[in-house]
Design a protein around this motif. Structure first.
Motif, short mmCIF file in Angstrom:
data_model
loop_
_atom_site.label_atom_id
_atom_site.label_comp_id
_atom_site.label_asym_id
_atom_site.label_seq_id
_atom_site.Cartn_x
_atom_site.Cartn_y
_atom_site.Cartn_z
N VAL A 165 53.34 24.26 20.72
CA VAL A 165 53.06 22.87 20.88
C VAL A 165 53.68 22.20 19.78
O VAL A 165 54.59 21.18 19.86
CB VAL A 165 51.66 22.55 20.78
CG1 VAL A 165 51.29 21.07 20.24
CG2 VAL A 165 50.76 23.00 21.99
N GLN A 166 53.67 22.81 18.54
CA GLN A 166 54.68 22.24 17.36
C GLN A 166 56.12 22.26 17.57
O GLN A 166 56.64 21.35 17.23
CB GLN A 166 54.17 22.96 16.20
CG GLN A 166 52.73 22.74 15.76
CD GLN A 166 52.36 21.13 15.43
OE1 GLN A 166 53.14 20.45 15.19
NE2 GLN A 166 51.12 20.94 15.94
N ILE A 167 56.60 23.31 18.04
CA ILE A 167 57.93 23.66 18.35
C ILE A 167 58.48 22.36 19.23
O ILE A 167 59.62 21.85 19.01
CB ILE A 167 58.34 25.20 18.80
CG1 ILE A 167 58.30 26.05 17.59
CG2 ILE A 167 59.67 25.18 19.25
CD1 ILE A 167 58.21 27.41 18.16
N LEU A 168 57.67 22.38 20.46
CA LEU A 168 57.98 21.19 21.51
C LEU A 168 57.96 20.14 20.80
O LEU A 168 58.91 19.10 21.11
CB LEU A 168 57.17 21.62 22.60
CG LEU A 168 57.42 22.74 23.62
CD1 LEU A 168 56.39 22.82 24.68
CD2 LEU A 168 58.72 22.87 24.26
N VAL A 181 59.56 16.87 22.81
CA VAL A 181 59.20 17.25 24.03
C VAL A 181 57.66 17.00 24.26
O VAL A 181 56.76 17.93 23.84
CB VAL A 181 59.60 18.70 24.64
CG1 VAL A 181 59.00 18.95 26.11
CG2 VAL A 181 60.77 18.90 24.44
N ASP A 182 57.38 15.92 24.71
CA ASP A 182 55.85 15.39 24.67
C ASP A 182 55.52 15.19 26.16
O ASP A 182 54.14 15.38 26.10
CB ASP A 182 55.97 13.88 24.11
CG ASP A 182 56.27 13.93 22.66
OD1 ASP A 182 56.22 14.40 21.83
OD2 ASP A 182 57.05 12.86 22.37
N HIS A 183 56.35 15.28 26.99
CA HIS A 183 55.79 15.26 28.47
C HIS A 183 55.94 16.66 28.94
O HIS A 183 57.16 16.87 29.35
CB HIS A 183 56.45 14.19 29.16
CG HIS A 183 56.20 12.84 28.59
ND1 HIS A 183 54.90 11.96 28.51
CD2 HIS A 183 56.78 12.08 28.00
CE1 HIS A 183 55.00 10.97 27.82
NE2 HIS A 183 56.32 10.90 27.36
N TYR A 184 54.95 17.48 29.34
CA TYR A 184 55.07 18.82 30.05
C TYR A 184 53.69 18.88 30.31
O TYR A 184 52.54 18.63 29.90
CB TYR A 184 55.68 19.98 28.97
CG TYR A 184 54.71 19.93 27.62
CD1 TYR A 184 53.69 20.85 27.67
CD2 TYR A 184 55.08 19.45 26.46
CE1 TYR A 184 53.01 21.07 26.53
CE2 TYR A 184 54.30 19.59 25.19
CZ TYR A 184 53.29 20.43 25.07
OH TYR A 184 52.79 20.67 24.03
N ALA A 185 53.78 19.75 31.37
CA ALA A 185 52.55 20.50 31.81
C ALA A 185 51.86 21.47 31.30
O ALA A 185 52.61 22.43 30.63
CB ALA A 185 52.78 20.90 33.41
N ALA A 186 50.62 21.15 30.81
CA ALA A 186 49.90 22.39 29.86
C ALA A 186 48.69 22.98 30.54
O ALA A 186 47.90 22.04 30.93
CB ALA A 186 49.71 21.78 28.51
N TYR A 187 48.50 24.28 30.83
CA TYR A 187 47.19 24.77 31.57
C TYR A 187 46.57 25.69 30.45
O TYR A 187 47.14 26.32 29.98
CB TYR A 187 47.77 25.39 32.67
CG TYR A 187 48.39 24.47 33.79
CD1 TYR A 187 47.68 23.82 34.65
CD2 TYR A 187 49.72 24.61 33.71
CE1 TYR A 187 48.34 23.21 35.70
CE2 TYR A 187 50.47 23.82 34.74
CZ TYR A 187 49.55 23.01 35.52
OH TYR A 187 50.29 22.34 36.59
#
Length: 158
Positions: free
Chosen positions: A77-80, A85-91
């Motif tokens: 999360v920190q690397i993104l 990169v704030d908009h991504y799908a996380a499951y």
């Protein structure tokens, strides 16, 4: 019974079946249906194939981006975040054991978190960290049409 054995063998060879014994009220012992279990496993694999392709960046993690539940998920999360990169799908794999085990089978990767770009498996925390450190992550994000915030910050400092 022969059909059940054949189906069980096929599912075991494909790595997509698990068996358990149940003891019904009448005291007998029954083997769970291999076909049902194999189908359920193939359904999750199909769903995972669709999930990883739905967004440019997909992360299977423990917890959520707002509240990661392990250090490795937090690092991803920190690397993104550093790259903007704030908009991504996380499951959150902690919410669903089928998802947690299914993604490991899908990617043939034993650990969580797992990162996908455009439906392609990138790797886990260690791979993403290495890509960040050697600059490859900036290039991979560029291929996705995402300009790294680190590049933008570098341009502004010049």
């Amino acid at each position: 019974m022969n059909n059940l054995m054949w189906t069980a063998g096929r599912c075991l060879r494909s790595g997509s079946a698990a068996f358990f014994l149940s003891r019904p009220v009448d005291g007998g012992v029954r083997l769970a249906s291999a076909r049902l279990m194999c189908t359920a496993s193939s359904d999750i694999q199909k769903d995972l194939g669709e999930m990883v392709k739905k967004d440019k960046v997909v992360v299977f993690m423990k917890g959520t981006p707002a509240q990661p539940m392990c250090g490795f998920s937090n690092a991803v999360v920190q690397i993104l975040r550093m790259h903007g990169v704030d908009h991504y799908a996380a499951y959150n794999v902690l919410e669903d054991q089928d998802l947690r085990q299914g993604i490991k089978v899908f990617s043939n990767w034993p650990t969580i978190p797992q990162v996908y770009f455009n439906g392609e498996f990138v790797g886990g925390c260690d791979i993403l960290l290495q890509m960040h450190q050697n600059g490859d992550l900036v290039e991979e994000l560029k291929k996705l049409g995402i300009s790294s915030a680190l590049l933008d910050a570098e341009k502004e400092s010049k």
